[in-house]
Design an enzyme around this catalytic site. Structure first.
Site, PDB file in Angstrom:
ATOM      1  N   ARG A  33       0.704  -1.718   0.129  1.00 37.60           N
ATOM      2  CA  ARG A  33       0.459   0.374   0.027  1.00 37.60           C
ATOM      3  C   ARG A  33       1.055   1.285   0.608  1.00 37.60           C
ATOM      4  O   ARG A  33       0.009   2.170  -0.202  1.00 37.60           O
ATOM      5  CB  ARG A  33      -1.009  -0.061   1.554  1.00 37.60           C
ATOM      6  CG  ARG A  33      -1.561  -1.042   1.261  1.00 37.60           C
ATOM      7  CD  ARG A  33      -3.446  -0.981   1.672  1.00 37.60           C
ATOM      8  NE  ARG A  33      -3.868  -2.127   2.545  1.00 37.60           N
ATOM      9  CZ  ARG A  33      -4.831  -2.171   1.576  1.00 37.60           C
ATOM     10  NH1 ARG A  33      -5.097  -0.625   0.616  1.00 37.60           N
ATOM     11  NH2 ARG A  33      -5.565  -3.060   1.703  1.00 37.60           N
ATOM     12  N   ALA A 139      13.631 -12.330   9.465  1.00 33.21           N
ATOM     13  CA  ALA A 139      13.998 -12.349   8.241  1.00 33.21           C
ATOM     14  C   ALA A 139      15.221 -11.485   7.345  1.00 33.21           C
ATOM     15  O   ALA A 139      15.873 -11.677   7.197  1.00 33.21           O
ATOM     16  CB  ALA A 139      13.034 -10.908   7.760  1.00 33.21           C
ATOM     17  N   LYS A 190       3.081 -20.127  19.177  1.00 33.26           N
ATOM     18  CA  LYS A 190       4.273 -18.998  19.531  1.00 33.26           C
ATOM     19  C   LYS A 190       4.753 -18.135  20.113  1.00 33.26           C
ATOM     20  O   LYS A 190       5.461 -17.697  20.863  1.00 33.26           O
ATOM     21  CB  LYS A 190       4.873 -20.123  18.232  1.00 33.26           C
ATOM     22  CG  LYS A 190       5.142 -19.549  17.194  1.00 33.26           C
ATOM     23  CD  LYS A 190       6.032 -18.291  17.048  1.00 33.26           C
ATOM     24  CE  LYS A 190       5.822 -17.691  15.388  1.00 33.26           C
ATOM     25  NZ  LYS A 190       6.781 -16.553  15.534  1.00 33.26           N
ATOM     26  N   GLU A 280       1.910  -9.989  16.249  1.00 29.56           N
ATOM     27  CA  GLU A 280       0.722 -10.616  16.130  1.00 29.56           C
ATOM     28  C   GLU A 280       0.092 -11.395  17.752  1.00 29.56           C
ATOM     29  O   GLU A 280      -0.794 -11.397  17.313  1.00 29.56           O
ATOM     30  CB  GLU A 280       0.615 -11.978  15.465  1.00 29.56           C
ATOM     31  CG  GLU A 280       1.127 -11.495  14.220  1.00 29.56           C
ATOM     32  CD  GLU A 280      -0.203 -11.175  13.387  1.00 29.56           C
ATOM     33  OE1 GLU A 280      -1.123 -11.198  13.976  1.00 29.56           O
ATOM     34  OE2 GLU A 280      -0.590 -10.171  11.575  1.00 29.56           O
TER      35      GLU A 280
END
Length: 337
Positions: A33, A139, A190, A280
């Site tokens: 976006r 990452a 997790k 999250e």
């Protein structure tokens, strides 16, 4: 592989990393976006917001236009946070051709429904092959070229084997696992345990405490996951134990970072405000707690993470609650399933 066109939706660190990996073997377009992120990727071959120190594959293209990204895609990879997953997918649906597989990178649950992301895909795009790519995948380490292992889980084994070759690289080893439920839930659960582990670190406890929390967290993850159809062996593998260890010990882990700051006495609202990316576990811990209660499974660690993140308890309070729990056989709730 060059005949496969890949579209990756999501310009965060993990979506960008997977797009970079795919670009080594197939024409790949990343959708985001943010016009700034798209301009950075196309102009300097870097994602300056999330991966500022890492060069991306020069053939990787980026766009803010879903139709452009998806019109010729033979594979769609969803790197969208759980809270925006369904909305983004609905925007994408008109541009996705029939039977194109979708792979989710998202390790969260939909808050309103408690659905896994693959279940959301089934509702919005019935009939499409769907799977997850999950595991201990930080990452920045992958972008550095460090050896990494991941799991690709899909219900269609032939599709999984084809995509295993696409995602895999010299230092990025991809295994397959047909336990879609277990692999997906391992990635969700997790994050909650990582918040608890981070809280212990923030309070200055030692390695013994961290090891105990990780191990008991794995037992809790396994109890809940098996109750919902996952295989106990999946939770002992990369999608369970592997991902749990990496998320609980790495300074790069957003969920561990949230927990550490909570352990140091910082308020949850202030932590979320200052963070650059989504953790999250903060959002999904209540959904995980609801799953455990629905299945009649004990979830003491999850319960205390919910108490700190959403009910105003302090890390010190919940630490004492966990210490004073009645002892159980180590495999309580697992061996009898």
């Amino acid at each position: 592989m060059s005949s496969i066109n890949v579209a990756v939706l999501g310009g965060g660190s993990w979506g960008t990393t997977v797009a970079h990996l795919c670009a080594h073997k197939a024409p790949t377009t990343l959708w985001a976006r943010s016009e700034e992120t798209v301009a950075d990727i196309n102009g300097s071959h870097r994602n300056l917001r999330y991966l500022p120190d890492h060069d991306l594959h020069p053939s990787l293209r980026a766009t803010t236009d879903l139709a452009e990204a998806l019109g010729t895609a033979d594979l769609v990879v969803m790197g969208i946070p759980s809270h925006a997953f369904r909305e983004t997918l609905r925007e994408a649906v008109p541009h996705i051709r029939p039977w194109v597989p979708l792979v989710s990178l998202t390790k969260g649950l939909e808050l309103d429904t408690g659905l896994r992301m693959t279940e959301v895909v089934h509702e919005e795009l019935p009939g499409h092959p769907v799977g997850v790519l999950t595991g201990p995948n930080l990452a920045k380490e992958i972008m550095d070229g460090a050896a990494t292992a991941s799991v690709l889980s899909m219900q269609d084994d032939s599709v999984a084997q084809a995509l295993q070759e696409l995602f895999g690289g010299e230092a990025f080893r991809v295994y397959t696992n047909d336990d879609l439920i277990g692999c997906e839930l391992g990635g969700v659960f997790k994050n909650v345990v990582a918040i608890a582990s981070g809280m212990a670190d923030g309070m200055g406890t030692g390695d013994n405490t961290r090891a105990a929390l990780i191990t008991r967290g794995l037992a809790e993850i396994t109890r809940i996951g098996v109750a919902y159809g996952g295989s106990p062996m999946t939770f002992a593998g990369l999608a369970g134990m592997g991902d749990l260890i990496a998320t609980c010990i790495s300074p790069q882990s957003r969920n561990r970072t949230v927990g550490q700051k909570l352990g140091e006495g910082m308020a949850i609202d202030a932590i979320i405000t200052e963070m650059n990316q989504v953790a999250e576990g903060v959002k999904s811990c209540r959904a995980v707690q609801a799953m455990a209660r629905e299945a009649g499974v004990e979830s003491p660690i999850t319960d205390q993470v919910v108490a700190v993140c959403h009910e105003g308890a302090s890390a010190q309070e919940v630490y004492q609650r966990l210490l004073h729990r009645a002892s159980r056989p180590e495999l309580h709730g697992i061996a009898d399933r």
